[in-house]
Scaffold this motif. Sequence first.
Motif, PDB file in Angstrom:
ATOM      1  N   ALA A 275       0.837  -1.205   0.000  1.00  0.00           N
ATOM      2  CA  ALA A 275       0.000   0.000   0.000  1.00  0.00           C
ATOM      3  C   ALA A 275       0.868   1.250   0.000  1.00  0.00           C
ATOM      4  O   ALA A 275       0.551   2.245  -0.676  1.00  0.00           O
ATOM      5  CB  ALA A 275      -0.935  -0.008   1.212  1.00  0.00           C
ATOM      6  N   GLU A 276       1.964   1.216   0.731  1.00  0.00           N
ATOM      7  CA  GLU A 276       2.891   2.351   0.749  1.00  0.00           C
ATOM      8  C   GLU A 276       3.513   2.555  -0.631  1.00  0.00           C
ATOM      9  O   GLU A 276       3.667   3.690  -1.099  1.00  0.00           O
ATOM     10  CB  GLU A 276       3.978   2.108   1.789  1.00  0.00           C
ATOM     11  N   THR A 277       3.865   1.429  -1.294  1.00  0.00           N
ATOM     12  CA  THR A 277       4.439   1.515  -2.637  1.00  0.00           C
ATOM     13  C   THR A 277       3.438   2.124  -3.613  1.00  0.00           C
ATOM     14  O   THR A 277       3.786   2.984  -4.436  1.00  0.00           O
ATOM     15  CB  THR A 277       4.860   0.117  -3.127  1.00  0.00           C
ATOM     16  N   LEU A 278       2.183   1.675  -3.518  1.00  0.00           N
ATOM     17  CA  LEU A 278       1.137   2.210  -4.396  1.00  0.00           C
ATOM     18  C   LEU A 278       0.932   3.700  -4.154  1.00  0.00           C
ATOM     19  O   LEU A 278       0.785   4.474  -5.109  1.00  0.00           O
ATOM     20  CB  LEU A 278      -0.170   1.446  -4.151  1.00  0.00           C
ATOM     21  N   ALA A 279       0.962   4.115  -2.907  1.00  0.00           N
ATOM     22  CA  ALA A 279       0.793   5.541  -2.589  1.00  0.00           C
ATOM     23  C   ALA A 279       1.909   6.372  -3.201  1.00  0.00           C
ATOM     24  O   ALA A 279       1.667   7.481  -3.707  1.00  0.00           O
ATOM     25  CB  ALA A 279       0.745   5.733  -1.070  1.00  0.00           C
ATOM     26  N   ARG A 280       3.129   5.845  -3.190  1.00  0.00           N
ATOM     27  CA  ARG A 280       4.253   6.573  -3.809  1.00  0.00           C
ATOM     28  C   ARG A 280       4.056   6.694  -5.309  1.00  0.00           C
ATOM     29  O   ARG A 280       4.362   7.732  -5.907  1.00  0.00           O
ATOM     30  CB  ARG A 280       5.570   5.866  -3.493  1.00  0.00           C
ATOM     31  N   GLU A 281       3.547   5.634  -5.931  1.00  0.00           N
ATOM     32  CA  GLU A 281       3.285   5.674  -7.377  1.00  0.00           C
ATOM     33  C   GLU A 281       2.257   6.746  -7.728  1.00  0.00           C
ATOM     34  O   GLU A 281       2.284   7.305  -8.823  1.00  0.00           O
ATOM     35  CB  GLU A 281       2.798   4.301  -7.860  1.00  0.00           C
ATOM     36  N   LEU A 282       1.352   6.995  -6.794  1.00  0.00           N
ATOM     37  CA  LEU A 282       0.316   7.995  -7.027  1.00  0.00           C
ATOM     38  C   LEU A 282       0.735   9.382  -6.546  1.00  0.00           C
ATOM     39  O   LEU A 282      -0.061  10.323  -6.615  1.00  0.00           O
ATOM     40  CB  LEU A 282      -0.977   7.580  -6.302  1.00  0.00           C
ATOM     41  N   ASN A 283       1.991   9.473  -6.069  1.00  0.00           N
ATOM     42  CA  ASN A 283       2.455  10.718  -5.453  1.00  0.00           C
ATOM     43  C   ASN A 283       1.503  11.158  -4.354  1.00  0.00           C
ATOM     44  O   ASN A 283       1.182  12.347  -4.210  1.00  0.00           O
ATOM     45  CB  ASN A 283       2.583  11.831  -6.510  1.00  0.00           C
ATOM     46  N   GLY A 284       1.043  10.159  -3.616  1.00  0.00           N
ATOM     47  CA  GLY A 284       0.038  10.432  -2.591  1.00  0.00           C
ATOM     48  C   GLY A 284       0.451   9.939  -1.218  1.00  0.00           C
ATOM     49  O   GLY A 284       1.633   9.912  -0.874  1.00  0.00           O
ATOM     50  N   THR A 285      -0.538   9.510  -0.458  1.00  0.00           N
ATOM     51  CA  THR A 285      -0.340   9.147   0.943  1.00  0.00           C
ATOM     52  C   THR A 285      -1.119   7.894   1.277  1.00  0.00           C
ATOM     53  O   THR A 285      -2.197   7.659   0.720  1.00  0.00           O
ATOM     54  CB  THR A 285      -0.833  10.285   1.872  1.00  0.00           C
ATOM     55  N   MET A 286      -0.569   7.091   2.172  1.00  0.00           N
ATOM     56  CA  MET A 286      -1.295   5.959   2.715  1.00  0.00           C
ATOM     57  C   MET A 286      -1.927   6.378   4.039  1.00  0.00           C
ATOM     58  O   MET A 286      -1.272   6.992   4.882  1.00  0.00           O
ATOM     59  CB  MET A 286      -0.358   4.773   2.949  1.00  0.00           C
ATOM     60  N   VAL A 287      -3.197   6.044   4.228  1.00  0.00           N
ATOM     61  CA  VAL A 287      -3.922   6.354   5.455  1.00  0.00           C
ATOM     62  C   VAL A 287      -4.459   5.048   6.035  1.00  0.00           C
ATOM     63  O   VAL A 287      -5.057   4.247   5.315  1.00  0.00           O
ATOM     64  CB  VAL A 287      -5.089   7.332   5.192  1.00  0.00           C
ATOM     65  N   LEU A 288      -4.246   4.844   7.331  1.00  0.00           N
ATOM     66  CA  LEU A 288      -4.698   3.619   7.985  1.00  0.00           C
ATOM     67  C   LEU A 288      -6.120   3.772   8.512  1.00  0.00           C
ATOM     68  O   LEU A 288      -6.450   4.754   9.179  1.00  0.00           O
ATOM     69  CB  LEU A 288      -3.768   3.252   9.143  1.00  0.00           C
TER      70      LEU A 288
END
Length: 311
Positions: A275-288
């Motif tokens: 999920a963290e990797t995907l957030a980086r790909e989106l130039n975004g953020t992971m939220v729990l």
Amino acid sequence: MENCHIFLHIGRCSQVFLVLCWVVLFLCVCGCIEQQEVSPSHSLVVACTIPPQEEFIRAVAGDYPVSVLVMVPPGASPHTFEPTPSQIAGLESADLYIALGSGIEFENRWMERITRIYPDMPIINASHTIEFHRVAHTHEHEGEEADQESDHFDPHVWLSLQNAARIVNTTAEAMADARPEMRDTFYSNRDKYLENLADIDQEIRESFKELKSRTILVFHPAFGYFCRDYNLTQMAVEENGREPSAKQLADLITQAKSMGITIVFAEPEESTKQAETLARELNGTMVLISPLAGDYLENMRQIAERISGVS
């Protein structure tokens, strides 16, 4: 001689004192036995599957002494968790087991075995009044036939305040059957908790009125019922316990970017690395956001706040 009379007097007083102590002790014991006969206060032992159910059970019990055995402990996932031998042995003391009954993997693997071990323990299906939400797969997986039926029912029924109300009602009925003398109290406690559920449901509806986007990107598809209740769309990375292929993930990233999605919601009970990797790909953020927190009412409020706060 005078000293002898004094000691004899003290001795007689001591004997009288001892006799009085025994009488008092006897009366206390008899009183306790009589009290137990006229007003039983045996605690109720209720087993359940996941932490949110413990709040439901304790809310119904109120001040009545209840012990709750949660089979899938905080921090664990009901999709993968395996109970210890001591947990299974602990069910021997349970008066009843309130199962989710939604097709969650833990119950699929273990309820039949638990029933065989404890055939006299009542097992209640808490979801028997819930209409299950059918989820269609959107990813095509290698080796699957094109016409293969791949739909399944979402087992995360508790992540709907409306469903939770039905679960609480079934829980109250089961506990009242186990302790009939507490029926009115349990039902009164249930009604108070149902009011709390309704209040938070209304709060969430109000908070979602101004959402800019009604699509949320989640790693694990646990929020189908939540999205259904509040007219949201759940875009899931994982499907039926399977992660997407490289091509499927690339397509998902393209779709998310085209929709302006930069937040990936993940669960603390699962690995968050991808999920963290995907957030980086989106130039975004992971939220729990946790679907399994034990403080159910507060957790549902926090889930809504995190969704509305990033939309």
